[in-house]
Design a protein around this motif. Structure first.
Motif, mmCIF file in Angstrom:
data_model
loop_
_atom_site.group_PDB
_atom_site.id
_atom_site.type_symbol
_atom_site.label_atom_id
_atom_site.label_comp_id
_atom_site.label_asym_id
_atom_site.label_seq_id
_atom_site.Cartn_x
_atom_site.Cartn_y
_atom_site.Cartn_z
ATOM 1 N N THR A 120 6.925 -5.708 3.973
ATOM 2 C CA THR A 120 5.564 -5.353 3.576
ATOM 3 C C THR A 120 4.645 -6.566 3.563
ATOM 4 O OG1 THR A 120 6.242 -5.518 1.247
ATOM 5 C CG2 THR A 120 6.266 -3.337 2.246
ATOM 6 N N VAL A 125 5.781 -3.253 8.558
ATOM 7 C CA VAL A 125 5.966 -1.806 8.454
ATOM 8 C C VAL A 125 4.606 -1.140 8.302
ATOM 9 C CG1 VAL A 125 8.316 -1.848 7.561
ATOM 10 C CG2 VAL A 125 6.420 -2.086 5.972
ATOM 11 N N ALA A 158 6.981 3.162 2.255
ATOM 12 C CA ALA A 158 8.393 3.552 2.341
ATOM 13 C C ALA A 158 8.571 4.891 1.639
ATOM 14 C CB ALA A 158 9.301 2.511 1.701
ATOM 15 N N MET A 346 11.634 3.148 6.021
ATOM 16 C CA MET A 346 10.372 2.608 6.520
ATOM 17 C C MET A 346 10.196 2.866 8.011
ATOM 18 S SD MET A 346 10.701 -1.068 4.530
ATOM 19 C CE MET A 346 12.416 -1.250 5.015
#
Length: 524
Positions: A120, A125, A158, A346
Motif C-alpha cells: 500500500t 495495489v 484489500a 489484493m
C-alpha cells in the motif's frame, strides 16, 4: 451409526467431475492459459499456494476443484478464471518480486501486515472501493465487520478473509502416558511443566532412544515454538503494551528476557532439542515427535493432529494430551488466538482494470454455502450435527482434487457450524478417528479458555512498511541465538543481539506504534 447428508446438486456436480477424472474437463494448463487476456476485463488470474500437494498429472490450474470453480464463475459471471501457483514457503517474497516485475496474478494475498503495508505504501495495489460497493453484497453481509483492516487512507485496498473456528494460534501437547508412568499429573503451570521435563530426561519412562523432553524446530518464519512460554513472563499487559508489542515483538517486552533466560537454562541442561536451530524446515522436529522421542512440544494448534495419528499407527497405547500450562502470575493464561480477519486479498496496480471481475469472484467466494463447497470440495459429507467433513488425501486424489482444497477458499471460512461446540467437535471426531469424542471435547474447552486477541489496526505505519519484513525474521533469530548461547554469555549476547535489532529499526517501530496508540485515532 452416523448418518451423513449430501445434496442432490452436489451428487450431480461430482458425477461430472468423477467421470472426467484423469482426462481433465477443461484444457491443459498450457492450453487453458490461451483464453486469458491481460486486456480483457473479464479474464482474471488468481494466486493459489503450491504445497507440492496435487495428485499426479494435475496442477493448481487444472484439477477437479479448480475446474469446478472455473465453470461456476464462467456460467454465473462470464469470467474466465485461472489459477497461478506460488510456492507456499516463499510466497510473500515471491509475490513482492512478481508485483515489482509486473508479472503478478490479478489476485494476490498474504497473511503479513508488513507485506500489506509495503504494497500500500508503495502504491503497488489498487483501490477496490467502487467495485466493492457495486458487487460486494456477500462480502458486506457475511464478512463486512472485518473489512476495515483492508483500508488505507479511507480506500479499500484489500478484501479481508474471515477465519472460521476461533482457535488459539498455538497449542502445547504432552505425552500423558509418560506422565502416568512417572506418577505425575498433566501440568497446569510452568513449575509443574519444568518438573515433568527434568523427570523425562532423568527417567526416560518409555525407554526410547535419544529421548527429547521438549522438542523444537528451527523455522525462522514462526515464533510458535517459544512464544507462549516467553509471553507468559510478560505480566500485567496493558492495552497500550498489547498494541505496541503485538505479537512477534512480545520477546522484547518487559519481562520477556526472563522467559528467554529460562529457555537458555533448559537448552543448556539438555531439555530442549539439541542444535534445533539447524532444523530450518522442522523435518527433524516432526520426525522426533512422530517417532515418539518427544515428551512435550508446542505447535500451530491443529498441526499435531497429523503427528498424533502417525504415532498411533505405530503404538495404539500412545496418549498425547493438549494442555494449557504457560501460566501468568494470576494463575490464568494468555491463550492467544488469531484475529477474526486473516488473509489480505489484493489486486496489483497493474490489474486496476479488472477490479470489477475480481470482486464478483471474491463476492461469490464469500457466500458461506459456496465457501464450504470450495473448502471441503463439492463431494464433502456432513456429520449428524451438520458439520462439514474433510476428505482424506487418498479420496481427494482419487477424484482429482488438490490435497489442500482449503487453499482455494481465500475469502470466508466462517461456516455455519463453526460456532456450535457439538458440531465443531463432531467434525474433528469424524475426521480424526485416532481419538475419542471426549478428547476433542476437552480440546475444544482448552481452545476457548482465557482467549486473548492482540489488538490490530488498519493504519500502515511508515516504520513498519520500511522495517517489519526483516524484523519479523530477526526477532526469531534473536530468541534462538539467546536460547543456545552459553549461560555465562547470555547477558553480553542479549545486549549485542538487541543492538542488532535496534540497527534494523526496532525502536523506531515500537516508538511509532506507541505514538499511534497515544494519538487516540486507532481503528481497533
Amino acid at each position: 451409526m452416523r448418518i451423513f447428508s449430501r445434496t442432490i446438486s452436489t451428487i450431480l456436480t461430482l458425477s461430472l467431475l468423477v467421470s472426467c477424472a484423469g482426462c481433465s474437463i477443461f484444457k491443459s494448463k498450457e492450453e487453458a492459459a490461451t483464453d486469458y487476456s491481460a486486456d480483457d476485463e473479464n479474464s482474471i488470474t488468481c494466486m493459489v499456494w503450491d504445497r507440492g500437494n496435487f495428485p499426479e498429472g494435475y496442477t493448481a490450474d487444472d484439477n477437479a476443484l479448480a475446474n469446478w470453480i472455473r465453470a461456476k464463475v464462467k456460467d454465473e459471471y462470464g469470467i474466465n478464471l485461472h489459477f497461478v501457483s506460488v510456492d507456499r514457503s516463499t510466497s510473500d517474497t515471491t509475490i513482492k518480486k512478481m508485483v515489482d516485475e509486473g508479472t503478478a496474478p490479478d489476485i494476490i494475498f498474504t497473511y503479513s501486515s508488513s507485506v500489506f503495508g509495503y504494497m500500500t505504501k508503495q502504491g503497488k495495489v489498487t483501490d477496490l472501493t467502487d467495485s466493492l460497493e457495486k458487487y460486494g453484497d456477500n462480502i458486506k453481509k457475511y464478512i463486512g465487520d472485518i473489512q476495515y483492516m483492508g483500508a488505507y487512507n479511507d480506500l479499500q485496498v484489500a478484501v479481508m478473509k474471515r477465519r472460521g473456528f476461533k482457535a488459539p494460534r498455538h497449542m502445547a501437547y504432552i505425552r500423558k502416558d509418560w506422565c502416568d508412568m512417572m506418577g505425575m499429573d498433566v501440568p497446569t503451570n510452568k513449575k509443574q511443566l519444568i518438573e515433568y521435563l527434568y523427570a523425562v530426561k532423568e527417567q526416560n519412562p518409555a525407554g526410547v532412544d535419544n529421548v527429547i523432553p521438549w522438542a523444537m524446530g528451527g523455522d525462522i518464519h514462526s515464533e510458535r515454538f517459544y512464544q507462549g512460554f516467553v509471553g507468559s513472563y510478560v505480566d500485567g499487559l496493558s492495552d497500550r503494551d498489547a498494541f505496541i508489542y503485538s505479537e512477534r515483538y512480545m520477546v522484547v517486552a518487559d519481562g520477556a528476557i526472563e522467559g528467554i533466560r529460562e529457555l537458555n537454562r533448559l537448552y543448556n541442561d539438555g531439555i530442549i532439542s539439541l542444535d534445533f536451530t539447524a532444523d530450518t524446515d522442522n523435518s527433524k522436529y516432526i520426525k522426533d515427535v512422530t517417532e515418539g522421542r518427544a515428551g512435550f512440544f508446542v505447535d500451530d494448534t491443529m498441526s499435531p493432529f497429523t503427528y498424533i495419528s502417525e504415532m498411533k499407527k505405530t503404538d495404539q497405547k500412545v496418549e498425547v494430551s493438549p494442555l494449557l500450562c504457560f501460566d501468568l502470575k494470576d494463575g490464568g493464561y494468555r491463550n492467544v488466538t488469531e484475529p477474526d480477519y486473516g488473509l489480505y486479498v489484493m489486486v496489483p496496480a497493474s490489474s486496476k482494470n479488472k477490479t470489477d471481475a475480481v470482486i464478483k469472484y471474491l463476492n461469490w467466494l464469500a457466500d458461506p454455502a459456496i465457501a464450504e463447497m470450495v473448502n471441503y470440495t463439492p463431494d464433502h459429507e456432513k456429520t449428524e450435527e451438520g458439520a462439514a467433513m474433510a476428505m482424506a488425501k487418498d479420496a481427494l486424489f482419487s477424484h482429482g482434487y488438490p490435497g489442500n482444497p482449503d487453499d482455494y477458499c481465500i475469502v470466508n471460512q466462517h461456516f455455519d457450524f463453526v460456532d456450535k461446540k457439538d458440531a465443531q467437535v463432531s467434525t474433528w471426531t469424524q475426521n480424526c478417528k485416532w481419538e475419542t469424542e471426549e478428547w476433542f471435547d476437552y480440546f475444544y474447552d482448552l481452545c476457548v479458555q482465557d482467549q486473548f486477541t492482540f489488538p490490530g489496526n488498519s493504519l500502515v505505519l511508515d516504520s513498519e512498511a520500511k522495517y517489519q519484513v526483516d524484523l519479523d525474521t530477526a526477532l526469531v533469530e534473536y530468541v534462538y541465538n539467546l536460547m543456545c548461547c552459553p549461560p555465562a554469555d547470555f547477558d553480553r549476547m542479549q545486549e549485542e543481539e538487541y543492538g542488532r535489532l535496534k540497527s534494523m529499526g526496532l525502536e523506531e517501530v515500537l516508538g511509532e506504534r506507541g505514538g499511534l496508540y497515544d494519538s487516540g485515532i486507532l481503528k481497533n
